[in-house]
Design a protein around this motif. Sequence first.
Motif, PDB file in Angstrom:
ATOM      1  N   ALA A 115       0.882  -1.346  -0.062  1.00 59.26           N
ATOM      2  CA  ALA A 115      -0.052   0.134   0.043  1.00 59.26           C
ATOM      3  C   ALA A 115       1.046   1.107   0.056  1.00 59.26           C
ATOM      4  O   ALA A 115       0.424   2.357  -0.458  1.00 59.26           O
ATOM      5  N   ASP A 116       1.871   1.154   0.548  1.00 63.25           N
ATOM      6  CA  ASP A 116       2.931   2.292   0.520  1.00 63.25           C
ATOM      7  C   ASP A 116       3.483   2.617  -0.859  1.00 63.25           C
ATOM      8  O   ASP A 116       3.624   3.959  -1.247  1.00 63.25           O
ATOM      9  N   ASN A 117       3.542   1.602  -1.718  1.00 60.74           N
ATOM     10  CA  ASN A 117       3.877   2.176  -3.184  1.00 60.74           C
ATOM     11  C   ASN A 117       2.684   2.522  -3.854  1.00 60.74           C
ATOM     12  O   ASN A 117       2.770   3.263  -4.737  1.00 60.74           O
ATOM     13  N   LEU A 118       1.285   2.326  -3.566  1.00 69.37           N
ATOM     14  CA  LEU A 118       0.195   2.993  -4.161  1.00 69.37           C
ATOM     15  C   LEU A 118       0.258   4.310  -3.807  1.00 69.37           C
ATOM     16  O   LEU A 118      -0.067   5.104  -4.792  1.00 69.37           O
ATOM     17  N   PRO A 147      -3.806   6.221   3.970  1.00 71.23           N
ATOM     18  CA  PRO A 147      -3.056   6.975   2.785  1.00 71.23           C
ATOM     19  C   PRO A 147      -3.239   6.295   1.334  1.00 71.23           C
ATOM     20  O   PRO A 147      -3.398   7.177   0.404  1.00 71.23           O
ATOM     21  N   ALA A 148      -3.213   4.920   1.329  1.00 70.82           N
ATOM     22  CA  ALA A 148      -3.307   4.340   0.038  1.00 70.82           C
ATOM     23  C   ALA A 148      -4.787   4.498  -0.513  1.00 70.82           C
ATOM     24  O   ALA A 148      -4.861   4.886  -1.824  1.00 70.82           O
ATOM     25  N   ARG A 149      -5.660   4.663   0.504  1.00 71.32           N
ATOM     26  CA  ARG A 149      -7.136   4.632  -0.167  1.00 71.32           C
ATOM     27  C   ARG A 149      -7.463   5.965  -0.508  1.00 71.32           C
ATOM     28  O   ARG A 149      -8.270   6.083  -1.309  1.00 71.32           O
ATOM     29  N   SER A 151      -4.934   8.037  -2.024  1.00 73.28           N
ATOM     30  CA  SER A 151      -3.758   8.407  -2.809  1.00 73.28           C
ATOM     31  C   SER A 151      -4.490   9.068  -4.168  1.00 73.28           C
ATOM     32  O   SER A 151      -5.575   8.757  -4.640  1.00 73.28           O
ATOM     33  N   ARG A 152      -3.498   9.911  -4.908  1.00 70.74           N
ATOM     34  CA  ARG A 152      -3.833  10.275  -6.242  1.00 70.74           C
ATOM     35  C   ARG A 152      -4.360   9.329  -7.323  1.00 70.74           C
ATOM     36  O   ARG A 152      -5.296   9.205  -7.698  1.00 70.74           O
ATOM     37  N   THR A 153      -3.656   8.014  -7.165  1.00 75.62           N
ATOM     38  CA  THR A 153      -3.997   6.888  -8.100  1.00 75.62           C
ATOM     39  C   THR A 153      -5.097   6.317  -7.751  1.00 75.62           C
ATOM     40  O   THR A 153      -6.181   6.311  -8.538  1.00 75.62           O
ATOM     41  N   ALA A 154      -5.578   6.172  -6.352  1.00 80.90           N
ATOM     42  CA  ALA A 154      -6.755   5.508  -6.040  1.00 80.90           C
ATOM     43  C   ALA A 154      -8.017   6.460  -6.212  1.00 80.90           C
ATOM     44  O   ALA A 154      -8.892   5.990  -6.616  1.00 80.90           O
ATOM     45  N   MET A 180      -7.177  -3.848  -3.019  1.00 81.67           N
ATOM     46  CA  MET A 180      -6.455  -3.870  -1.796  1.00 81.67           C
ATOM     47  C   MET A 180      -7.001  -4.720  -0.811  1.00 81.67           C
ATOM     48  O   MET A 180      -8.178  -4.836  -0.505  1.00 81.67           O
ATOM     49  N   ILE A 181      -5.952  -5.719  -0.281  1.00 83.40           N
ATOM     50  CA  ILE A 181      -6.402  -6.822   0.629  1.00 83.40           C
ATOM     51  C   ILE A 181      -5.964  -6.158   1.998  1.00 83.40           C
ATOM     52  O   ILE A 181      -4.535  -5.698   1.996  1.00 83.40           O
ATOM     53  N   ASN A 182      -6.275  -6.492   3.157  1.00 83.10           N
ATOM     54  CA  ASN A 182      -5.799  -6.032   4.374  1.00 83.10           C
ATOM     55  C   ASN A 182      -5.378  -7.548   4.940  1.00 83.10           C
ATOM     56  O   ASN A 182      -6.318  -8.357   5.139  1.00 83.10           O
ATOM     57  N   VAL A 183      -4.381  -7.750   5.362  1.00 83.42           N
ATOM     58  CA  VAL A 183      -3.711  -8.979   6.008  1.00 83.42           C
ATOM     59  C   VAL A 183      -3.103  -8.533   7.113  1.00 83.42           C
ATOM     60  O   VAL A 183      -2.444  -7.432   7.608  1.00 83.42           O
TER      61      VAL A 183
END
Length: 204
Positions: A115-118, A147-149, A151-154, A180-183
């Motif tokens: 998710a950090d890369n997203l 932050p991933a959810r 993000s600009r890409t999201a 995106m999966i939460n694990v």
Amino acid sequence: MLRAGLPFALPGMRVGLLGGSFDPAHPGHVHITEEALRRFGLDRVWWLVSPGNPLKPQGPAPLKERIATARNIMQNPAVHVTGVEVALGTRMTADTIAGLQRLYPRVRFVWLMGADNLVQFDRWDRWSEIAGRVPLGIVARPGWRMPARFSRTARILWRNRIPEGKAMQLADHAPPAWCMINVPMSKQSSTAIRALQRKVAKKD
């Protein structure tokens, strides 16, 4: 006929691609890989150990050394560790994926990342081309879910998001598509391991 150094895959296989410097590979990489295999319904995951990351200021350890370390730590037979960018003669992710799709036209690839890369994905070279070529499988990491959810890409690709409950079907979706999966996540990182190694080296 495939070039030397490239992994084997049967037509129709679902193959996750996890790129990175793996400097060094660690149990956290193993954990997210095995979660991705299971949750996204993948047949294989290929670790694409890159010659270098243009977004990182310092160069990594030698490629052969990083590949050897990765193969030593990753014992799952469904995971293939490869320096595929050297075999393809590519450097950027968009070119690597395009090259793999030419060589494996009937394999269903999924690009895997944390998710950090997203969050920084829109800074990648031709990121929209990558998203248009393969579905994106995002694995949540500590502190990066929200932050991933947002993000600009999201935000740009919000219409193309696949619900987590349908993660197993991600490889079947035509891109752009992402899930995106939460694990339960390991907090280990290559950065922390390198810092510890430097600290130990100074003591010696």
